[in-house]
Write a protein that holds these residues in place. Structure first.
Motif, PDB file in Angstrom:
ATOM      1  N   ALA A  81      -1.061   7.947  -9.974  1.00 15.35           N
ATOM      2  CA  ALA A  81      -2.398   8.028 -10.559  1.00 15.35           C
ATOM      3  C   ALA A  81      -2.848   6.693 -11.160  1.00 15.35           C
ATOM      4  O   ALA A  81      -4.023   6.332 -11.080  1.00 15.35           O
ATOM      5  N   SER A  82      -1.914   5.966 -11.718  1.00 14.98           N
ATOM      6  CA  SER A  82      -2.271   4.687 -12.327  1.00 14.98           C
ATOM      7  C   SER A  82      -2.591   3.631 -11.273  1.00 14.98           C
ATOM      8  O   SER A  82      -3.220   2.623 -11.558  1.00 14.98           O
ATOM      9  N   GLY A  83      -2.138   3.875 -10.031  1.00 10.48           N
ATOM     10  CA  GLY A  83      -2.357   2.906  -8.969  1.00 10.48           C
ATOM     11  C   GLY A  83      -1.396   1.738  -9.029  1.00 10.48           C
ATOM     12  O   GLY A  83      -1.513   0.776  -8.280  1.00 10.48           O
ATOM     13  N   LEU A  84      -0.413   1.807  -9.913  1.00  9.33           N
ATOM     14  CA  LEU A  84       0.495   0.683 -10.110  1.00  9.33           C
ATOM     15  C   LEU A  84       1.771   0.789  -9.280  1.00  9.33           C
ATOM     16  O   LEU A  84       2.498  -0.176  -9.128  1.00  9.33           O
ATOM     17  N   LEU A  85       2.025   1.985  -8.767  1.00  8.58           N
ATOM     18  CA  LEU A  85       3.267   2.203  -8.027  1.00  8.58           C
ATOM     19  C   LEU A  85       3.019   3.065  -6.799  1.00  8.58           C
ATOM     20  O   LEU A  85       2.104   3.896  -6.791  1.00  8.58           O
ATOM     21  N   PHE A  86       3.852   2.891  -5.779  1.00 12.51           N
ATOM     22  CA  PHE A  86       3.875   3.871  -4.702  1.00 12.51           C
ATOM     23  C   PHE A  86       4.481   5.154  -5.260  1.00 12.51           C
ATOM     24  O   PHE A  86       5.363   5.101  -6.120  1.00 12.51           O
ATOM     25  N   ILE A  87       4.017   6.284  -4.787  1.00 10.61           N
ATOM     26  CA  ILE A  87       4.509   7.560  -5.284  1.00 10.61           C
ATOM     27  C   ILE A  87       6.024   7.643  -5.120  1.00 10.61           C
ATOM     28  O   ILE A  87       6.741   8.085  -6.013  1.00 10.61           O
ATOM     29  N   SER A  88       6.517   7.162  -3.961  1.00 15.36           N
ATOM     30  CA  SER A  88       7.961   7.120  -3.734  1.00 15.36           C
ATOM     31  C   SER A  88       8.250   6.102  -2.635  1.00 15.36           C
ATOM     32  O   SER A  88       7.341   5.638  -1.957  1.00 15.36           O
ATOM     33  N   GLN A  89       9.524   5.783  -2.467  1.00 19.95           N
ATOM     34  CA  GLN A  89       9.906   4.874  -1.390  1.00 19.95           C
ATOM     35  C   GLN A  89       9.551   5.483  -0.034  1.00 19.95           C
ATOM     36  O   GLN A  89       9.168   4.776   0.892  1.00 19.95           O
ATOM     37  N   ASP A  90       9.688   6.819   0.060  1.00 19.31           N
ATOM     38  CA  ASP A  90       9.341   7.498   1.310  1.00 19.31           C
ATOM     39  C   ASP A  90       7.857   7.350   1.618  1.00 19.31           C
ATOM     40  O   ASP A  90       7.469   7.145   2.761  1.00 19.31           O
ATOM     41  N   LYS A  91       7.044   7.500   0.575  1.00 20.29           N
ATOM     42  CA  LYS A  91       5.598   7.338   0.760  1.00 20.29           C
ATOM     43  C   LYS A  91       5.277   5.929   1.231  1.00 20.29           C
ATOM     44  O   LYS A  91       4.411   5.702   2.061  1.00 20.29           O
ATOM     45  N   ARG A  92       6.007   4.994   0.660  1.00 19.90           N
ATOM     46  CA  ARG A  92       5.799   3.600   1.035  1.00 19.90           C
ATOM     47  C   ARG A  92       6.143   3.404   2.511  1.00 19.90           C
ATOM     48  O   ARG A  92       5.396   2.762   3.260  1.00 19.90           O
TER      49      ARG A  92
END
Ligand SMILES: [Zn+2]
Ligand SMILES: [Zn+2]
Length: 160
Positions: free
Chosen positions: A50-61
């Motif tokens: 939500a903050s836009g600072l991180l990928f939700i997870s490595q899998d999402k990435r």
């Protein structure tokens, strides 16, 4: 989606080489890929927290890389493989440039410290190679006392 998100750190990617980077951004900033200098695109919010600072997870990435980046028509797999290499190369080029500038400065410093061994004057002029060659032509090889000497003292005329 959070529409009035502050302009702050966000994730960008390059569609050409697949470079993903977190960037502090400002309005009207040019977002240019560090690897291939193409324009960067925003990573879609659906892959980020939500903050836009991180990928939700490595899998999402990974999913993002496989399904969005690698399927785009402009994607260049060679560039993708070369990421680290290109970046390292750029860094080491920069390092070489800086080192060269430093050593050039040192050379200049050396020149400034030279003074005449006869009178100690620092007013020296370089004897150019052109002048040496001209002397060989006019006086023959025996007339060339200047060969191997680089400096002429403007004060007492000594060559060394
Ligand atoms: Zn790129
Ligand atoms: Zn002198």
């Amino acid at each position: 989606m959070n529409k009035d998100k502050d302009v702050g750190e966000m994730f960008y990617y390059c569609g050409h080489c697949g470079w993903i980077t977190g960037k502090k951004i400002f309005k009207n900033n040019d977002m240019i890929c560090e690897v291939c200098s193409e324009e960067l695109k925003e990573v879609p919010q659906e892959y980020l927290t939500a903050s836009g600072l991180l990928f939700i997870s490595q899998d999402k990435r990974k999913e993002f890389i496989e399904t969005v980046i690698k399927t785009a028509p402009e994607f260049n797999p060679n560039l993708f493989e070369q990421h680290e290499h290109i970046l390292n190369e750029k860094k080491s080029n920069l390092k070489e440039q800086i080192e060269m500038e430093i050593s050039t400065n040192r050379e200049n410093e050396k020149d400034e410290k030279i003074c005449c061994p006869i009178c100690g004057s620092k007013k020296l002029s370089r004897i150019s190679n052109v002048k040496k060659v001209a002397k060989v032509y006019v006086f023959g090889i025996f007339g060339v006392g200047d060969l191997g000497r680089t400096w002429k003292c403007s004060h007492c005329g000594a060559k060394f």
